[in-house]
Design a protein around this motif. Structure first.
Motif, PDB file in Angstrom:
ATOM      1  N   ARG A   1      -2.824 -12.279 -23.035  1.00 47.32           N
ATOM      2  CA  ARG A   1      -3.525 -11.395 -22.092  1.00 47.32           C
ATOM      3  C   ARG A   1      -3.115 -11.809 -20.693  1.00 47.32           C
ATOM      4  NH1 ARG A   1      -6.187  -6.565 -23.358  1.00 47.32           N
ATOM      5  NH2 ARG A   1      -6.428  -6.802 -25.582  1.00 47.32           N
ATOM      6  N   SER A   2      -2.416 -10.958 -19.980  1.00 47.18           N
ATOM      7  CA  SER A   2      -2.037 -11.335 -18.621  1.00 47.18           C
ATOM      8  C   SER A   2      -3.248 -11.234 -17.701  1.00 47.18           C
ATOM      9  CB  SER A   2      -0.928 -10.410 -18.109  1.00 47.18           C
ATOM     10  OG  SER A   2      -0.640 -10.721 -16.772  1.00 47.18           O
ATOM     11  N   PRO A   3      -3.415 -12.200 -16.799  1.00 52.37           N
ATOM     12  CA  PRO A   3      -4.550 -12.126 -15.863  1.00 52.37           C
ATOM     13  C   PRO A   3      -4.516 -10.865 -15.011  1.00 52.37           C
ATOM     14  CG  PRO A   3      -3.490 -14.292 -15.773  1.00 52.37           C
ATOM     15  CD  PRO A   3      -2.635 -13.437 -16.642  1.00 52.37           C
TER      16      PRO A   3
ATOM     17  N   GLY B   1       2.012  -5.688 -14.746  1.00 50.95           N
ATOM     18  CA  GLY B   1       3.443  -5.996 -14.876  1.00 50.95           C
ATOM     19  C   GLY B   1       3.909  -7.100 -13.963  1.00 50.95           C
ATOM     20  N   LEU B   2       2.966  -7.884 -13.406  1.00 47.47           N
ATOM     21  CA  LEU B   2       3.347  -8.899 -12.423  1.00 47.47           C
ATOM     22  C   LEU B   2       3.743 -10.235 -13.057  1.00 47.47           C
ATOM     23  CD1 LEU B   2       0.627  -8.122  -9.717  1.00 47.47           C
ATOM     24  CD2 LEU B   2       2.996  -7.299  -9.830  1.00 47.47           C
ATOM     25  N   ALA B   3       3.385 -10.425 -14.313  1.00 44.38           N
ATOM     26  CA  ALA B   3       3.788 -11.679 -14.972  1.00 44.38           C
ATOM     27  C   ALA B   3       5.304 -11.625 -15.232  1.00 44.38           C
ATOM     28  CB  ALA B   3       2.997 -11.882 -16.252  1.00 44.38           C
TER      29      ALA B   3
ATOM     30  N   THR C   1       7.925  -9.464 -17.547  1.00 46.99           N
ATOM     31  CA  THR C   1       8.363  -8.087 -17.250  1.00 46.99           C
ATOM     32  C   THR C   1       9.827  -8.063 -16.818  1.00 46.99           C
ATOM     33  OG1 THR C   1       6.122  -7.513 -16.605  1.00 46.99           O
ATOM     34  CG2 THR C   1       7.847  -6.002 -15.910  1.00 46.99           C
ATOM     35  N   ARG C   2      10.266  -9.038 -16.011  1.00 46.17           N
ATOM     36  CA  ARG C   2      11.660  -9.007 -15.548  1.00 46.17           C
ATOM     37  C   ARG C   2      12.640  -9.258 -16.699  1.00 46.17           C
ATOM     38  NH1 ARG C   2      11.170 -14.122 -11.370  1.00 46.17           N
ATOM     39  NH2 ARG C   2       9.462 -12.839 -10.609  1.00 46.17           N
ATOM     40  N   VAL C   3      12.187 -10.074 -17.667  1.00 42.08           N
ATOM     41  CA  VAL C   3      13.050 -10.332 -18.829  1.00 42.08           C
ATOM     42  C   VAL C   3      13.096  -9.086 -19.721  1.00 42.08           C
ATOM     43  CG1 VAL C   3      13.321 -11.747 -20.900  1.00 42.08           C
ATOM     44  CG2 VAL C   3      12.625 -12.819 -18.747  1.00 42.08           C
TER      45      VAL C   3
ATOM     46  N   ALA D   1      -2.344 -22.292 -26.139  1.00 44.36           N
ATOM     47  CA  ALA D   1      -1.135 -22.544 -26.949  1.00 44.36           C
ATOM     48  C   ALA D   1       0.066 -22.918 -26.078  1.00 44.36           C
ATOM     49  CB  ALA D   1      -0.814 -21.302 -27.784  1.00 44.36           C
ATOM     50  N   MET D   2       0.071 -22.413 -24.817  1.00 48.18           N
ATOM     51  CA  MET D   2       1.187 -22.707 -23.912  1.00 48.18           C
ATOM     52  C   MET D   2       1.326 -24.203 -23.628  1.00 48.18           C
ATOM     53  SD  MET D   2       1.334 -20.065 -20.799  1.00 48.18           S
ATOM     54  CE  MET D   2       0.309 -18.736 -21.304  1.00 48.18           C
ATOM     55  N   LYS D   3       0.200 -24.925 -23.736  1.00 49.46           N
ATOM     56  CA  LYS D   3       0.223 -26.355 -23.406  1.00 49.46           C
ATOM     57  C   LYS D   3       0.300 -27.223 -24.660  1.00 49.46           C
ATOM     58  CE  LYS D   3      -0.457 -24.774 -19.263  1.00 49.46           C
ATOM     59  NZ  LYS D   3       0.712 -24.399 -18.474  1.00 49.46           N
TER      60      LYS D   3
ATOM     61  N   GLN E   1       4.886 -22.809 -19.855  1.00 51.20           N
ATOM     62  CA  GLN E   1       4.724 -21.480 -19.245  1.00 51.20           C
ATOM     63  C   GLN E   1       5.418 -20.411 -20.082  1.00 51.20           C
ATOM     64  OE1 GLN E   1       6.357 -22.423 -15.288  1.00 51.20           O
ATOM     65  NE2 GLN E   1       4.288 -22.302 -14.498  1.00 51.20           N
ATOM     66  N   ILE E   2       5.186 -19.171 -19.698  1.00 46.46           N
ATOM     67  CA  ILE E   2       5.960 -18.044 -20.217  1.00 46.46           C
ATOM     68  C   ILE E   2       6.778 -17.499 -19.062  1.00 46.46           C
ATOM     69  CG2 ILE E   2       4.295 -17.488 -22.023  1.00 46.46           C
ATOM     70  CD1 ILE E   2       4.529 -15.106 -19.132  1.00 46.46           C
ATOM     71  N   PRO E   3       7.862 -16.776 -19.300  1.00 44.07           N
ATOM     72  CA  PRO E   3       8.397 -16.440 -20.617  1.00 44.07           C
ATOM     73  C   PRO E   3       9.426 -17.471 -21.096  1.00 44.07           C
ATOM     74  CG  PRO E   3       9.588 -15.227 -18.935  1.00 44.07           C
ATOM     75  CD  PRO E   3       8.566 -16.054 -18.209  1.00 44.07           C
TER      76      PRO E   3
HETATM   77  N1  GTB Z   1       9.978 -20.383 -12.489  1.00 47.54           N
HETATM   78  C1  GTB Z   1       9.416 -19.925 -13.729  1.00 47.54           C
HETATM   79  C2  GTB Z   1      10.202 -18.697 -14.220  1.00 47.54           C
HETATM   80  O1  GTB Z   1      10.739 -17.952 -13.372  1.00 47.54           O
HETATM   81  O2  GTB Z   1      10.299 -18.487 -15.442  1.00 47.54           O
HETATM   82  C3  GTB Z   1       7.947 -19.612 -13.511  1.00 47.54           C
HETATM   83  C4  GTB Z   1       7.240 -19.254 -14.796  1.00 47.54           C
HETATM   84  C5  GTB Z   1       5.770 -18.958 -14.533  1.00 47.54           C
HETATM   85  O3  GTB Z   1       5.240 -19.156 -13.413  1.00 47.54           O
HETATM   86  N2  GTB Z   1       5.063 -18.505 -15.573  1.00 47.54           N
HETATM   87  C6  GTB Z   1       3.657 -18.179 -15.441  1.00 47.54           C
HETATM   88  C7  GTB Z   1       2.846 -18.994 -16.433  1.00 47.54           C
HETATM   89  O4  GTB Z   1       3.229 -19.170 -17.552  1.00 47.54           O
HETATM   90  C8  GTB Z   1       3.449 -16.709 -15.767  1.00 47.54           C
HETATM   91  S1  GTB Z   1       4.263 -15.661 -14.598  1.00 47.54           S
HETATM   92  N3  GTB Z   1       1.668 -19.480 -15.999  1.00 47.54           N
HETATM   93  C9  GTB Z   1       0.779 -20.188 -16.841  1.00 47.54           C
HETATM   94  C10 GTB Z   1       0.688 -21.630 -16.498  1.00 47.54           C
HETATM   95  O5  GTB Z   1       1.475 -22.112 -15.647  1.00 47.54           O
HETATM   96  O6  GTB Z   1      -0.158 -22.286 -17.097  1.00 47.54           O
HETATM   97  C11 GTB Z   1       3.226 -15.969 -13.119  1.00 47.54           C
HETATM   98  C12 GTB Z   1       2.156 -14.940 -13.007  1.00 47.54           C
HETATM   99  C13 GTB Z   1       0.952 -15.129 -13.614  1.00 47.54           C
HETATM  100  C14 GTB Z   1      -0.051 -14.183 -13.441  1.00 47.54           C
HETATM  101  C15 GTB Z   1       0.183 -13.060 -12.681  1.00 47.54           C
HETATM  102  N4  GTB Z   1      -0.833 -12.102 -12.490  1.00 47.54           N
HETATM  103  O7  GTB Z   1      -1.816 -12.107 -13.217  1.00 47.54           O
HETATM  104  O8  GTB Z   1      -0.719 -11.259 -11.606  1.00 47.54           O
HETATM  105  C16 GTB Z   1       1.412 -12.871 -12.100  1.00 47.54           C
HETATM  106  C17 GTB Z   1       2.411 -13.828 -12.275  1.00 47.54           C
END
Ligand code: GTB
Length: 213
Positions: A10-12, A17-19, A22-24, A44-46, A58-60
């Motif tokens: 679930r994206s915050p 599309g800000l996570a 999306t670019r990948v 699960a990410m940790k 982190q993702i992705p």
């Molecule tokens: N430099 C790395 C890359 O380009 O892949 C950065 C990766 C990154 O920051 N991932 C974030 C993440 O996993 C998600 S994209 N965060 C969880 C953590 O660190 O525990 C960043 C992001 C998150 C949320 C929003 N949003 O809700 O608007 C936008 C962007």
């Protein structure tokens, strides 16, 4: 070979599309490559299984056969190198497209991330109100410079490339702030990126995940 990426369960942002998945997704759509998505929770990410793929939890991430990648710069570059449509054939033009990918990630994205941090992480600090205008001004400086370079061109260097994909992706993060609207040519540039069918498919795919019951 199957391509599997990871994305937020679930994206915050609720599907704006800000996570960074999306670019990948966008790069894969431009390249015409099908892909699968493994959704991961913040917990699960940790955990070890994900940390083995992504040392920062982190993702992705990106998996293809024996290859596992993290960092969207590396992932988009890999997709662009392996498949057509994202990097020009001409060696010099290719080098410039790659330069713009780095510029997006190293010279533009940090200023924008600083704003996110200033608002959402440091917003309750007593000095936050004083710092915020400095952060915003640094973004304005960068956008002014970028806008001057773009001029009235559609894309940063000739045809659409991975450099534009990355720059548009980075600038999209500014949309909620209203700062992008101060630079009409950049707002139009971002809108051109969003209008691409591949972007629309990528956006719809992440939205479906984030709005599923
Ligand atoms: N430099 C790395 C890359 O380009 O892949 C950065 C990766 C990154 O920051 N991932 C974030 C993440 O996993 C998600 S994209 N965060 C969880 C953590 O660190 O525990 C960043 C992001 C998150 C949320 C929003 N949003 O809700 O608007 C936008 C962007």
């Amino acid at each position: 070979m199957t391509i599997t990426i990871t994305a937020f369960e679930r994206s915050p942002d609720g599907g704006k599309g800000l996570a960074r998945d999306t670019r990948v997704r966008w790069a894969l759509e431009e390249a015409g490559r099908p892909y699968e998505v493994r959704l991961v929770s913040f917990k699960a990410m940790k955990e070890p299984a994900h940390l083995a793929l992504h040392p920062f939890g982190q993702i992705p991430t990106y998996e293809e056969g024996g290859l596992a990648l993290f960092e969207t710069g590396a992932i988009v570059f890999h997709i662009a190198e392996r498949h057509g449509g994202l990097l020009p054939d001409d060696a010099d033009a290719r080098a410039r497209a790659i330069m713009w990918m780095f510029a997006a990630l190293n010279s533009v994205e940090p200023a924008i991330l600083d704003l996110v941090i200033a608002k959402f992480v440091e917003g309750d600090k007593p000095w936050s109100k004083e710092r915020l205008p400095l952060v915003v001004d640094r973004i304005r400086d960068r956008l002014r410079q970028l806008s001057a370079r773009l001029g009235d061109a559609d894309w940063l260097d000739g045809g659409f490339s991975a450099g534009d994909l990355m720059m548009v992706s980075v600038l999209l993060r500014l949309k909620p702030s209203g700062i992008l609207g101060e630079f009409p040519s950049l707002a139009a540039y971002v809108a051109r990126g969003e209008a691409r069918p591949a972007y629309k498919r990528a956006f719809a795919a992440q939205l479906a995940v984030n709005t599923a019951g």
